[in-house]
Scaffold this motif. Structure first.
Motif, PDB file in Angstrom:
ATOM      1  N   TYR A 172      44.982  17.856 -12.440  1.00 46.31           N
ATOM      2  CA  TYR A 172      43.586  17.628 -12.790  1.00 46.31           C
ATOM      3  C   TYR A 172      43.345  16.130 -12.728  1.00 46.31           C
ATOM      4  N   SER A 173      42.198  15.731 -12.235  1.00 41.74           N
ATOM      5  CA  SER A 173      41.827  14.319 -12.193  1.00 41.74           C
ATOM      6  C   SER A 173      40.316  14.213 -12.292  1.00 41.74           C
ATOM      7  N   ALA A 174      39.830  13.413 -13.229  1.00 41.18           N
ATOM      8  CA  ALA A 174      38.380  13.210 -13.335  1.00 41.18           C
ATOM      9  C   ALA A 174      37.937  12.093 -12.407  1.00 41.18           C
ATOM     10  N   THR A 175      38.606  10.948 -12.482  1.00 40.12           N
ATOM     11  CA  THR A 175      38.110   9.775 -11.761  1.00 40.12           C
ATOM     12  C   THR A 175      39.042   9.321 -10.633  1.00 40.12           C
ATOM     13  N   GLY A 176      40.002  10.143 -10.269  1.00 46.76           N
ATOM     14  CA  GLY A 176      40.714   9.931  -9.013  1.00 46.76           C
ATOM     15  C   GLY A 176      42.109   9.363  -9.061  1.00 46.76           C
ATOM     16  N   ASN A 177      42.525   8.803 -10.193  1.00 47.83           N
ATOM     17  CA  ASN A 177      43.862   8.183 -10.226  1.00 47.83           C
ATOM     18  C   ASN A 177      44.972   9.217 -10.086  1.00 47.83           C
ATOM     19  N   VAL A 178      44.908  10.266 -10.874  1.00 42.55           N
ATOM     20  CA  VAL A 178      45.940  11.308 -10.795  1.00 42.55           C
ATOM     21  C   VAL A 178      45.885  12.007  -9.438  1.00 42.55           C
ATOM     22  N   ALA A 179      44.690  12.153  -8.895  1.00 41.74           N
ATOM     23  CA  ALA A 179      44.552  12.765  -7.572  1.00 41.74           C
ATOM     24  C   ALA A 179      45.271  11.934  -6.512  1.00 41.74           C
ATOM     25  N   GLU A 180      45.185  10.630  -6.637  1.00 43.98           N
ATOM     26  CA  GLU A 180      45.830   9.730  -5.674  1.00 43.98           C
ATOM     27  C   GLU A 180      47.359   9.880  -5.752  1.00 43.98           C
ATOM     28  N   SER A 232      48.262  15.184 -14.782  1.00 49.71           N
ATOM     29  CA  SER A 232      47.066  15.160 -15.638  1.00 49.71           C
ATOM     30  C   SER A 232      46.818  13.750 -16.126  1.00 49.71           C
ATOM     31  N   PRO A 233      45.551  13.343 -16.258  1.00 51.75           N
ATOM     32  CA  PRO A 233      45.285  12.108 -16.993  1.00 51.75           C
ATOM     33  C   PRO A 233      45.689  12.304 -18.451  1.00 51.75           C
ATOM     34  N   THR A 234      46.059  11.240 -19.101  1.00 50.59           N
ATOM     35  CA  THR A 234      46.350  11.303 -20.539  1.00 50.59           C
ATOM     36  C   THR A 234      45.039  11.412 -21.310  1.00 50.59           C
ATOM     37  N   ARG A 235      45.006  12.362 -22.214  1.00 50.56           N
ATOM     38  CA  ARG A 235      43.846  12.579 -23.093  1.00 50.56           C
ATOM     39  C   ARG A 235      44.338  12.491 -24.528  1.00 50.56           C
ATOM     40  N   PHE A 236      44.091  11.359 -25.174  1.00 61.10           N
ATOM     41  CA  PHE A 236      44.560  11.155 -26.550  1.00 61.10           C
ATOM     42  C   PHE A 236      46.052  11.467 -26.656  1.00 61.10           C
ATOM     43  N   THR A 296      51.302  11.326 -14.650  1.00 54.60           N
ATOM     44  CA  THR A 296      50.097  11.066 -15.444  1.00 54.60           C
ATOM     45  C   THR A 296      49.503   9.695 -15.132  1.00 54.60           C
ATOM     46  N   SER A 297      48.357   9.430 -15.736  1.00 56.40           N
ATOM     47  CA  SER A 297      47.701   8.123 -15.635  1.00 56.40           C
ATOM     48  C   SER A 297      46.981   7.851 -16.953  1.00 56.40           C
ATOM     49  N   THR A 298      47.000   6.589 -17.379  1.00 55.28           N
ATOM     50  CA  THR A 298      46.308   6.180 -18.600  1.00 55.28           C
ATOM     51  C   THR A 298      45.424   4.967 -18.318  1.00 55.28           C
ATOM     52  N   ALA A 299      44.474   4.735 -19.209  1.00 54.78           N
ATOM     53  CA  ALA A 299      43.644   3.533 -19.097  1.00 54.78           C
ATOM     54  C   ALA A 299      44.384   2.318 -19.645  1.00 54.78           C
ATOM     55  N   HIS A 314      50.909   1.813 -21.017  1.00 53.04           N
ATOM     56  CA  HIS A 314      51.604   2.839 -21.827  1.00 53.04           C
ATOM     57  C   HIS A 314      50.587   3.881 -22.285  1.00 53.04           C
ATOM     58  N   GLY A 315      49.789   3.620 -23.319  1.00 54.62           N
ATOM     59  CA  GLY A 315      48.614   4.446 -23.647  1.00 54.62           C
ATOM     60  C   GLY A 315      48.880   5.922 -23.946  1.00 54.62           C
ATOM     61  N   GLY A 316      50.157   6.278 -24.166  1.00 48.51           N
ATOM     62  CA  GLY A 316      50.461   7.691 -24.422  1.00 48.51           C
ATOM     63  C   GLY A 316      51.044   8.407 -23.212  1.00 48.51           C
ATOM     64  N   GLY A 346      37.921   1.104 -17.421  1.00 47.39           N
ATOM     65  CA  GLY A 346      36.945   1.055 -16.334  1.00 47.39           C
ATOM     66  C   GLY A 346      37.573   1.191 -14.960  1.00 47.39           C
ATOM     67  N   ASN A 347      38.798   1.703 -14.924  1.00 41.10           N
ATOM     68  CA  ASN A 347      39.488   1.934 -13.645  1.00 41.10           C
ATOM     69  C   ASN A 347      39.563   0.669 -12.790  1.00 41.10           C
ATOM     70  N   THR A 348      39.978  -0.406 -13.414  1.00 43.73           N
ATOM     71  CA  THR A 348      40.046  -1.688 -12.712  1.00 43.73           C
ATOM     72  C   THR A 348      41.365  -1.860 -11.952  1.00 43.73           C
TER      73      THR A 348
HETATM   74  C1  LIG Z   1      38.765  12.034 -23.670  1.00 41.79           C
HETATM   75  C2  LIG Z   1      39.635  10.976 -23.070  1.00 41.79           C
HETATM   76  C3  LIG Z   1      40.813  10.619 -23.693  1.00 41.79           C
HETATM   77  C4  LIG Z   1      41.630   9.619 -23.161  1.00 41.79           C
HETATM   78  N1  LIG Z   1      42.774   9.284 -23.806  1.00 41.79           N
HETATM   79  C5  LIG Z   1      43.517   8.261 -23.351  1.00 41.79           C
HETATM   80  C6  LIG Z   1      44.695   7.838 -24.034  1.00 41.79           C
HETATM   81  O1  LIG Z   1      45.147   8.460 -25.006  1.00 41.79           O
HETATM   82  N2  LIG Z   1      45.349   6.739 -23.577  1.00 41.79           N
HETATM   83  C7  LIG Z   1      44.899   6.031 -22.491  1.00 41.79           C
HETATM   84  O2  LIG Z   1      45.481   5.016 -22.143  1.00 41.79           O
HETATM   85  N3  LIG Z   1      43.833   6.453 -21.768  1.00 41.79           N
HETATM   86  C8  LIG Z   1      43.133   7.551 -22.184  1.00 41.79           C
HETATM   87  N4  LIG Z   1      42.045   7.974 -21.458  1.00 41.79           N
HETATM   88  C9  LIG Z   1      41.764   7.353 -20.146  1.00 41.79           C
HETATM   89  C10 LIG Z   1      42.346   8.145 -18.967  1.00 41.79           C
HETATM   90  O3  LIG Z   1      43.597   8.729 -19.272  1.00 41.79           O
HETATM   91  C11 LIG Z   1      42.550   7.217 -17.766  1.00 41.79           C
HETATM   92  O4  LIG Z   1      41.321   6.632 -17.422  1.00 41.79           O
HETATM   93  C12 LIG Z   1      43.166   7.893 -16.564  1.00 41.79           C
HETATM   94  O5  LIG Z   1      43.676   6.902 -15.690  1.00 41.79           O
HETATM   95  C13 LIG Z   1      42.176   8.761 -15.812  1.00 41.79           C
HETATM   96  O6  LIG Z   1      42.820   9.460 -14.772  1.00 41.79           O
HETATM   97  P1  LIG Z   1      41.935  10.098 -13.596  1.00 41.79           P
HETATM   98  O7  LIG Z   1      41.296   8.966 -12.860  1.00 41.79           O
HETATM   99  O8  LIG Z   1      42.893  10.850 -12.739  1.00 41.79           O
HETATM  100  O9  LIG Z   1      40.934  11.008 -14.225  1.00 41.79           O
HETATM  101  C14 LIG Z   1      41.253   8.971 -21.962  1.00 41.79           C
HETATM  102  C15 LIG Z   1      40.072   9.364 -21.308  1.00 41.79           C
HETATM  103  C16 LIG Z   1      39.271  10.353 -21.853  1.00 41.79           C
HETATM  104  C17 LIG Z   1      38.011  10.749 -21.133  1.00 41.79           C
END
Ligand SMILES: Cc1cc2nc3c(=O)[nH]c(=O)nc-3n(C[C@H](O)[C@H](O)[C@H](O)COP(=O)(O)O)c2cc1C
Length: 205
Positions: A14-22, A86-90, A122-125, A128-130, A175-177
């Motif tokens: 799953y990827s919302a903004t493309g990082n995990v998809a890449e 999967s992107p990291t979600r919390f 995975t990918s985080t913002a 580390h970020g979880g 902000g996906n920088t």
């Molecule tokens: C609801 C929500 C929770 C998130 N939780 C975290 C988090 O725990 N740690 C983190 O670093 N980023 C968190 N993020 C940011 C995403 O994991 C991050 O932008 C990721 O690179 C997105 O991947 P994608 O582009 O494949 O969707 C969260 C984003 C959302 C929308």
């Protein structure tokens, strides 16, 4: 390659903004180069249309990847190895990937998920970020499947660059920088090659 050594690899993400998809694309291409038959599949979207449209990058990525087939349980049954992303979600996996996993009860009940190779990315913002908690949470399901967990570990010099022994992990920045870069791509290649190697070994054992 003989039929005996052919392996099927499913990359389900799953990827919302493309990082995990890449990362998923990099893994799929690498597995193909390693001789695997590959299915690249995305998890069905669960978010409301209004939430997606409120984020231009999410809306754009959804439109750009609409032609990628949606993952179904049969993709797992077909596969000898499965890499989930999967992107990291919390600190955990996304609801969209969890919803896919939650469809696997009947296959699990029939013992059809066991003895396959599993791995995660995975990918985080945040840096580390979880990432590690997300990958370990995903691994919990692999154990329930009776799967063979193949982590990249620190088995290659490139793994010391991305620094995550549990799976490929990207830091996308707020902000996906920070787009998916060579460090992440090299880690993804290490993981994909290792998964194909072990899937082949299991299949031919
Ligand atoms: C609801 C929500 C929770 C998130 N939780 C975290 C988090 O725990 N740690 C983190 O670093 N980023 C968190 N993020 C940011 C995403 O994991 C991050 O932008 C990721 O690179 C997105 O991947 P994608 O582009 O494949 O969707 C969260 C984003 C959302 C929308």
């Amino acid at each position: 390659m003989t039929a005996d050594t052919a392996v099927n690899v499913a990359v389900i993400y799953y990827s919302a903004t493309g990082n995990v998809a890449e990362i998923a694309r990099e893994i799929a291409e690498t597995a193909e180069k390693a001789g695997a038959e590959v299915r690249l599949r995305r998890c069905a979207e669960l978010a409301q249309r209004s939430a997606i449209e409120a984020n231009p990058r999410w809306a754009q990525h959804a439109a750009e990847t609409a032609d990628i087939p949606v993952a179904v349980p049969a993709d797992l049954l077909w596969a000898d190895a499965v890499l989930f992303g999967s992107p990291t979600r919390f600190g955990n996996i996304s609801a969209q990937l969890k919803q896919f996993l939650d469809q696997l009860g009947p296959a699990w009940g029939q013992g059809l998920l066991k003895d396959k190779v599993y791995s995660g990315f995975t990918s985080t913002a945040s840096e580390h970020g979880g990432q590690e908690s997300t990958l370990l949470a995903l691994t919990t399901s692999f154990h329930h499947f009776g799967g063979i967990v193949v982590a990249p570990g620190y088995t290659h010099p490139d793994k010391f660059a991305d620094g995550n022994p549990y799976g490929t992990a990207h830091w996308s920045g707020g902000g996906n920088t920070r787009p998916v870069d060579d460090t992440t791509r090299r880690a993804a290649r290490v993981q994909a090659d290792r998964v194909v190697k072990f899937a082949r070994a299991v299949k031919t054992a």
